[in-house]
Design a protein around this motif. Structure first.
Motif, PDB file in Angstrom:
ATOM      1  N   TYR A  15      60.656  86.803  52.165  1.00 50.12           N
ATOM      2  CA  TYR A  15      60.017  86.489  53.451  1.00 50.12           C
ATOM      3  C   TYR A  15      58.655  85.823  53.274  1.00 50.12           C
ATOM      4  N   GLY A  16      58.433  85.171  52.135  1.00 53.39           N
ATOM      5  CA  GLY A  16      57.161  84.507  51.895  1.00 53.39           C
ATOM      6  C   GLY A  16      57.227  83.002  52.035  1.00 53.39           C
ATOM      7  N   ASP A  40      50.165  79.979  56.495  1.00 51.41           N
ATOM      8  CA  ASP A  40      49.410  81.140  56.958  1.00 51.41           C
ATOM      9  C   ASP A  40      49.162  82.095  55.803  1.00 51.41           C
ATOM     10  N   LYS A  41      48.453  83.195  56.078  1.00 52.11           N
ATOM     11  CA  LYS A  41      48.042  84.116  55.023  1.00 52.11           C
ATOM     12  C   LYS A  41      49.206  84.865  54.385  1.00 52.11           C
ATOM     13  N   ASP A  42      50.331  84.964  55.070  1.00 53.52           N
ATOM     14  CA  ASP A  42      51.480  85.700  54.543  1.00 53.52           C
ATOM     15  C   ASP A  42      52.478  84.798  53.813  1.00 53.52           C
ATOM     16  N   THR A  43      52.168  83.523  53.730  1.00 48.82           N
ATOM     17  CA  THR A  43      53.092  82.544  53.164  1.00 48.82           C
ATOM     18  C   THR A  43      52.586  82.042  51.815  1.00 48.82           C
ATOM     19  N   ASN A  44      53.511  81.865  50.875  1.00 48.73           N
ATOM     20  CA  ASN A  44      53.093  81.276  49.590  1.00 48.73           C
ATOM     21  C   ASN A  44      53.873  80.005  49.248  1.00 48.73           C
ATOM     22  N   ARG A  69      58.847  84.410  47.218  1.00 51.15           N
ATOM     23  CA  ARG A  69      58.768  85.830  47.529  1.00 51.15           C
ATOM     24  C   ARG A  69      59.661  86.111  48.720  1.00 51.15           C
TER      25      ARG A  69
END
Length: 354
Positions: free
Chosen positions: A213-214, A130-134, A211
């Motif tokens: 919580y990433g 998702d957009k908040d995950t790297n 990161r």
């Protein structure tokens, strides 16, 4: 043994899953590449994806394998590293070239000796992008033909590492079954800062780009990856390479605190039980002896039940009755690695040989 079982259940909608590049490291693994490419190229994934094989220039057998599959699969690409690389390991150079050759933001990294457990593997990995995950970390273990202790050791380590990734900040990984963002790799100069090490191509990526919580984990059985049976030398070398790089991994103390504490208290518990049993036997204190025996039974039962939960979640074909023996042997395996590392030529672990 804690399994990180239900740490992350939310998934991205299928229509919102991203295009993905699968980078496959194929340095000297032609036979396994040939066996595993068909699984990678027939994934049940509705979004665009490409497979990029990174081989060694002049390796005709690898080129033949790629040529065979590229006829029917236009999403198969290849790039090659030189036969000799200075000041960087072949694996890290392969990753760097594969990333640069990729056309998509999300990259999943695999070795040619790894094979997805199902045709749903890519979909299950992408469901966490998702957009908040790297970073997305998946589970990997050895083929069922590998030595049981190798598989137990991998499973135990993966449980701790996946738990760490799901709770706050990922530390490292035991395998190549993970995804990261191409833009971050390029913007932060990839392996810059740890080029001097022969090993660590997986560990440093997770450690550097994690990161708070990433990170998310993909632990459904469809997302599993199976690694070919390692030789004893390959298994040991992986341990030695980890030993050589650990001092330069960030967050090591925090990441290892739970692992070390669990081992310490487990051993102290057994020592206390054995000491109490020995004392009660010498003093003929039968009540204390009975209590010690009961405590030992309860301890072994709790270890087996804990292992059974992890075995079921990760579909490990391991005997529950061997858990206690394997746990006892952990410290001896670690001591063996420490001794071998101390006796080894430290130049074996660096690409910067003077």
């Amino acid at each position: 043994m804690e399994s990180a079982a239900d740490a992350d259940e939310n998934e991205v909608a299928e229509s919102e899953m991203p295009a993905v590049s699968i980078v496959v490291l194929a340095t000297g693994t032609t036979e396994t590449l040939d066996a595993h490419l068909s699984v990678l190229l027939t994934q049940n994934y509705e979004q665009p994806y490409e497979v990029i094989v990174v081989g060694v220039k002049g390796d005709l057998s690898t080129e033949d394998v790629i040529g065979k599959y590229s006829v029917d699969h236009k999403n198969l690409y290849s790039t090659y590293i030189p036969q000799r690389s200075l000041f960087i390991s072949k694996q890290k150079l392969s990753v760097a070239l594969g990333v640069k050759a990729a056309h998509n933001e999300w990259i999943v990294l695999l070795d040619a000796k790894d094979r997805p457990a199902s045709s749903m593997w890519l979909r299950k990995m992408a469901a966490k992008m998702d957009k908040d995950t790297n970073l997305v970390l998946g589970y990997s273990n050895y083929d069922s033909e590998a030595k049981p202790y190798y598989r137990f050791d991998r499973l135990r380590n993966e449980c701790y590492l996946l738990r760490k990734a799901s709770r706050k900040t990922a530390y490292r990984t035991e395998s190549g079954n993970f995804a990261f963002r191409r833009s971050e790799f390029l913007e932060q100069d990839g392996y810059l800062g740890n080029l001097q090490y022969v090993g660590g191509e997986y560990e440093f990526l997770i450690n550097k780009f994690a990161r708070t919580y990433g990170s998310r984990i993909a632990v459904s059985p469809e997302a599993f990856v199976i690694e070919d049976v390692p030789t004893k030398k390959a298994w040991l070398n992986r341990k030695l390479y980890l030993k050589s790089i650990r001092k330069d991994l960030e967050r090591t103390s925090a990441a290892r605190s739970l692992y070390v504490a669990d081992l310490l208290f487990m051993y102290l518990n057994y020592i206390a039980i054995i000491a109490a049993a020995a004392y009660s036997g010498l003093t003929m204190n039968w009540i204390l002896l009975g209590t010690s025996a009961l405590t030992l039974i309860l301890t072994i039962t709790s270890r087996i039940l804990s292992a059974r939960k992890a075995y079921r979640k990760f579909e490990a074909d391991l005997s529950l009755w061997t858990v206690v023996f394997y746990e006892f042997s952990i410290v001896f395996h670690k001591l063996s690695v420490i001794l071998r590392y101390r006796m080894a030529d430290k130049y074996d672990f660096t690409t910067h040989k003077l």
